[in-house]
Scaffold this active site. Structure first.
Site, short mmCIF file in Angstrom:
data_model
loop_
_atom_site.label_atom_id
_atom_site.label_comp_id
_atom_site.label_asym_id
_atom_site.label_seq_id
_atom_site.Cartn_x
_atom_site.Cartn_y
_atom_site.Cartn_z
N LEU A 248 -79.80 -65.23 -24.50
CA LEU A 248 -79.87 -66.59 -25.02
C LEU A 248 -81.28 -67.12 -24.72
O LEU A 248 -81.86 -66.78 -23.69
CB LEU A 248 -78.83 -67.49 -24.34
CG LEU A 248 -77.40 -67.43 -24.85
CD1 LEU A 248 -76.49 -68.27 -23.96
CD2 LEU A 248 -77.30 -67.92 -26.29
N ASP A 249 -81.79 -67.96 -25.61
CA ASP A 249 -83.11 -68.52 -25.37
C ASP A 249 -83.15 -69.28 -24.05
O ASP A 249 -82.13 -69.78 -23.56
CB ASP A 249 -83.50 -69.47 -26.51
CG ASP A 249 -83.74 -68.74 -27.83
OD1 ASP A 249 -83.93 -67.51 -27.79
OD2 ASP A 249 -83.71 -69.39 -28.88
N PHE A 250 -84.34 -69.41 -23.50
CA PHE A 250 -84.55 -70.11 -22.23
C PHE A 250 -83.95 -71.51 -22.26
O PHE A 250 -83.33 -71.96 -21.29
CB PHE A 250 -86.06 -70.18 -21.95
CG PHE A 250 -86.43 -70.84 -20.65
CD1 PHE A 250 -86.14 -70.24 -19.43
CD2 PHE A 250 -87.10 -72.06 -20.65
CE1 PHE A 250 -86.49 -70.85 -18.23
CE2 PHE A 250 -87.45 -72.67 -19.46
CZ PHE A 250 -87.15 -72.07 -18.24
N SER B 12 -81.56 -72.56 -24.30
CA SER B 12 -80.20 -72.57 -24.82
C SER B 12 -79.19 -72.38 -23.70
O SER B 12 -79.54 -71.94 -22.60
CB SER B 12 -80.01 -71.47 -25.87
OG SER B 12 -80.86 -71.69 -26.98
N HIS C 253 -83.91 -65.73 -32.37
CA HIS C 253 -83.92 -67.16 -32.70
C HIS C 253 -83.26 -67.44 -34.04
O HIS C 253 -83.62 -68.40 -34.74
CB HIS C 253 -85.36 -67.70 -32.74
CG HIS C 253 -86.18 -67.39 -31.53
ND1 HIS C 253 -85.77 -67.70 -30.24
CD2 HIS C 253 -87.40 -66.81 -31.40
CE1 HIS C 253 -86.71 -67.32 -29.38
NE2 HIS C 253 -87.69 -66.76 -30.05
#
Length: 283
Positions: A106-108, A110, A191
């Site tokens: 997961l993105d930083f 998110s 993303h």
């Protein structure tokens, strides 16, 4: 003292296969107990006394597979270490004695559901693009999407790396100038969800992954984790077994949502059932 268990449960417990696939192994005559082929489901064996073979090889107990769900907080790396010294998901796994690793990222910035396991084969299958494991996100976006914009997302939008596959989008609620959506995708591009919303003119302000395949985040608070129940781990393995079987037969798994899409108004957000099992909070 005898400690008998069902044969399919014993096979699945070693990590060789899911319970369902273990049943298929038995029915197809690939399992023997003390030299005798067993094809009857429900047969019980004593693992301390009986000699079980699958395809002529002794059944051996590997290190138990461990599966857990973490609710990754915002501004946490979804890796086990970070050269920059930032907080990682590993910092929330105190008390977990077995080395597990994240399945995907997961993105930083998110949040939400992350699966961690020591089952490398299953992890690889979950991430394989051919198996189309669905992932659902609760997203806060700038503005409110029109029905046409939702239709574009569901049909697929053109990104710099090509068209996206069909997705499922549900309106959740509107808050002042912004709105909340649920979106389910079956791809894993970098993303991807953020880029899809950018493509229709509604940048993502907040993103939380709430489901992955048969797994649900439930009521875990950010930074909390729990181990999967047996039925959840079995459902995960069975999902992959089914997807792999479909691909082997040349039957690509369906990518379109099966249920009709609601267009009118804003739906109430789904309420997750309270998890009644063990919950561990990082300290």
């Amino acid at each position: 003292m005898k400690m008998e268990v069902r044969l399919q449960k014993l096979i699945a417990g070693t990590g060789l296969s899911s319970r369902r696939k273990a049943e298929m192994l038995i029915v197809s005559g690939r399992v023997s107990v003390n030299g005798r082929i067993i094809t009857e489901l429900g047969t019980k064996v004593d693992p301390t006394r009986d000699h079980v073979k699958v395809d002529g090889k002794h059944l051996t107990s590997a290190q138990p597979f461990v599966y857990l769900i973490l609710n990754k907080p915002k501004n946490v790396m979804s890796t086990l270490d970070d050269p920059g010294g930032r907080t990682t998901v590993k910092d929330f796994l105190r008390g977990v004695s077995v080395r597990v690793f994240p399945v995907g990222r997961l993105d930083f910035d998110s949040e939400g559901l992350m699966l961690l396991t020591n089952n490398g084969e299953l992890a690889q299958a979950l991430l394989h693009p051919r198996y189309h494991v669905p992932k659902t996100y609760l997203i806060k976006v700038k503005g409110a999407l029109s029905n046409e914009e939702i239709s574009r997302l569901e049909r697929g939008v053109k990104l710099e790396d090509g068209m996206t596959s069909p997705s499922h989008v549900k309106k959740v609620r509107k808050v002042e100038a912004n709105s909340w959506l649920e979106i389910t995708i079956r791809e894993g591009r970098k993303h991807q969800v953020k880029r899809m919303l950018d493509a229709v003119g509604h940048p993502v302000l907040k993103l939380i992954r709430i489901r992955m395949g048969p797994l649900s985040l439930g009521n875990l608070e950010p930074g909390e984790f729990r181990f999967l129940m047996d039925r959840e781990a079995n459902a995960l393995r069975e999902l992959i077994d089914e997807r792999m079987t479909s691909v082997e037969r040349g039957e690509e798994p369906a990518t379109r949502p099966k249920r009709p899409i609601r267009r009118e108004g804003w739906a109430k957000p789904e309420r997750s059932k309270k998890f009644s099992g063990k919950k561990v909070k990082a300290t």
